[in-house]
Design a protein around this motif. Structure first.
Motif, mmCIF file in Angstrom:
data_model
loop_
_atom_site.group_PDB
_atom_site.id
_atom_site.type_symbol
_atom_site.label_atom_id
_atom_site.label_comp_id
_atom_site.label_asym_id
_atom_site.label_seq_id
_atom_site.Cartn_x
_atom_site.Cartn_y
_atom_site.Cartn_z
ATOM 1 N N MET A 89 0.854 -1.161 0.000
ATOM 2 C CA MET A 89 0.000 0.000 0.000
ATOM 3 C C MET A 89 0.902 1.227 0.000
ATOM 4 N N THR A 90 0.529 2.195 -0.784
ATOM 5 C CA THR A 90 1.261 3.459 -0.856
ATOM 6 C C THR A 90 0.350 4.582 -0.392
ATOM 7 N N ALA A 91 0.814 5.365 0.553
ATOM 8 C CA ALA A 91 0.067 6.529 1.038
ATOM 9 C C ALA A 91 0.752 7.787 0.518
ATOM 10 N N ILE A 92 -0.013 8.615 -0.148
ATOM 11 C CA ILE A 92 0.519 9.882 -0.653
ATOM 12 C C ILE A 92 -0.061 10.961 0.251
ATOM 13 N N VAL A 93 0.796 11.569 1.011
ATOM 14 C CA VAL A 93 0.353 12.500 2.053
ATOM 15 C C VAL A 93 1.204 13.760 2.051
ATOM 16 N N ARG A 94 0.689 14.788 2.711
ATOM 17 C CA ARG A 94 1.451 16.032 2.828
ATOM 18 C C ARG A 94 2.655 15.859 3.749
ATOM 19 N N HIS A 95 2.465 15.094 4.827
ATOM 20 C CA HIS A 95 3.499 14.946 5.849
ATOM 21 C C HIS A 95 3.722 13.467 6.173
ATOM 22 N N PRO A 96 4.511 12.772 5.339
ATOM 23 C CA PRO A 96 4.704 11.338 5.568
ATOM 24 C C PRO A 96 5.325 11.025 6.923
ATOM 25 N N GLY A 104 4.812 8.634 1.077
ATOM 26 C CA GLY A 104 5.608 9.614 0.363
ATOM 27 C C GLY A 104 4.817 10.871 0.096
ATOM 28 N N ALA A 105 5.526 11.979 0.040
ATOM 29 C CA ALA A 105 4.897 13.264 -0.274
ATOM 30 C C ALA A 105 4.977 13.483 -1.782
ATOM 31 N N ARG A 106 3.892 13.849 -2.369
ATOM 32 C CA ARG A 106 3.846 14.151 -3.802
ATOM 33 C C ARG A 106 2.933 15.348 -4.018
ATOM 34 N N ASP A 107 3.160 16.030 -5.115
ATOM 35 C CA ASP A 107 2.309 17.145 -5.506
ATOM 36 C C ASP A 107 1.105 16.572 -6.253
ATOM 37 N N VAL A 108 -0.055 16.652 -5.643
ATOM 38 C CA VAL A 108 -1.263 16.078 -6.246
ATOM 39 C C VAL A 108 -1.599 16.750 -7.579
ATOM 40 N N TYR A 109 -1.091 17.947 -7.788
ATOM 41 C CA TYR A 109 -1.376 18.666 -9.023
ATOM 42 C C TYR A 109 -0.468 18.238 -10.177
ATOM 43 N N ASP A 110 0.523 17.398 -9.912
ATOM 44 C CA ASP A 110 1.427 16.902 -10.951
ATOM 45 C C ASP A 110 0.960 15.501 -11.341
ATOM 46 N N SER A 111 0.036 15.432 -12.279
ATOM 47 C CA SER A 111 -0.589 14.150 -12.627
ATOM 48 C C SER A 111 0.398 13.149 -13.228
ATOM 49 N N ASP A 112 1.424 13.612 -13.924
ATOM 50 C CA ASP A 112 2.402 12.681 -14.501
ATOM 51 C C ASP A 112 3.187 11.960 -13.402
ATOM 52 N N ARG A 113 3.704 12.695 -12.436
ATOM 53 C CA ARG A 113 4.458 12.073 -11.334
ATOM 54 C C ARG A 113 3.546 11.226 -10.466
ATOM 55 N N LEU A 114 2.327 11.681 -10.279
ATOM 56 C CA LEU A 114 1.361 10.919 -9.494
ATOM 57 C C LEU A 114 1.052 9.593 -10.190
ATOM 58 N N HIS A 173 -0.923 -0.338 -8.895
ATOM 59 C CA HIS A 173 -1.805 -0.564 -7.758
ATOM 60 C C HIS A 173 -3.177 -1.032 -8.257
ATOM 61 N N ASP A 174 -3.881 -1.758 -7.412
ATOM 62 C CA ASP A 174 -5.204 -2.270 -7.778
ATOM 63 C C ASP A 174 -6.289 -1.221 -7.658
ATOM 64 N N ALA A 175 -6.105 -0.266 -6.744
ATOM 65 C CA ALA A 175 -7.141 0.736 -6.490
ATOM 66 C C ALA A 175 -6.502 1.989 -5.918
ATOM 67 N N LEU A 176 -7.282 3.049 -5.919
ATOM 68 C CA LEU A 176 -6.869 4.314 -5.319
ATOM 69 C C LEU A 176 -8.001 4.808 -4.442
ATOM 70 N N ILE A 177 -7.654 5.244 -3.254
ATOM 71 C CA ILE A 177 -8.620 5.883 -2.356
ATOM 72 C C ILE A 177 -8.155 7.315 -2.183
ATOM 73 N N SER A 178 -9.005 8.259 -2.528
ATOM 74 C CA SER A 178 -8.635 9.661 -2.418
ATOM 75 C C SER A 178 -9.414 10.341 -1.296
ATOM 76 N N ALA A 179 -8.649 10.981 -0.414
ATOM 77 C CA ALA A 179 -9.221 11.837 0.628
ATOM 78 C C ALA A 179 -8.658 13.244 0.428
ATOM 79 N N PHE A 180 -8.338 13.571 -0.824
ATOM 80 C CA PHE A 180 -7.728 14.864 -1.135
ATOM 81 C C PHE A 180 -8.611 16.020 -0.686
ATOM 82 N N ASN A 181 -7.974 16.978 -0.048
ATOM 83 C CA ASN A 181 -8.626 18.214 0.373
ATOM 84 C C ASN A 181 -7.540 19.270 0.436
ATOM 85 N N PRO A 182 -7.665 20.362 -0.316
ATOM 86 C CA PRO A 182 -6.627 21.383 -0.312
ATOM 87 C C PRO A 182 -6.602 22.235 0.958
#
Length: 84
Positions: free
Chosen positions: A1-8, A20-30, A37-46
């Motif tokens: 499982m990979t968690a993409i968060v502001r503060h890992p 890992g920290a990633r810029d959610v606005y950079d769709s290529d790197r994301l 991965h089999d699935a993505l769960i998004s709890a994104f909130n700016p």
């Protein structure tokens, strides 16, 4: 499982979890990070106090959708976070 968060560093270390920290606005790197991965769960909130909340939410959501499509992920779940 990979968690993409502001503060890992705030996540407790757990077996099978990569944080890992990633810029959610950079769709290529994301897309590169989530590919395979089999699935993505998004709890994104700016940020509830963000004066550009609506525009940043739309931009981030579009970026996530683009990344999911590029990565070939077929299951996406959207969840809402705490408003505090």
């Amino acid at each position: 499982m990979t968690a993409i968060v502001r503060h890992p560093e705030k996540l407790a270390s757990q077996e099978g979890l990569v944080a890992g920290a990633r810029d959610v606005y950079d769709s290529d790197r994301l897309a590169t990070l989530i590919r395979g991965h089999d699935a993505l769960i998004s709890a994104f909130n700016p940020g509830w106090k963000n004066p550009n909340l609506y525009d940043d939410q739309v931009h981030g959501t579009k970026s996530i959708i683009t990344a999911v499509q590029k990565a070939g992920i077929r299951r996406v779940f959207w969840v809402e976070g705490d408003q505090s």
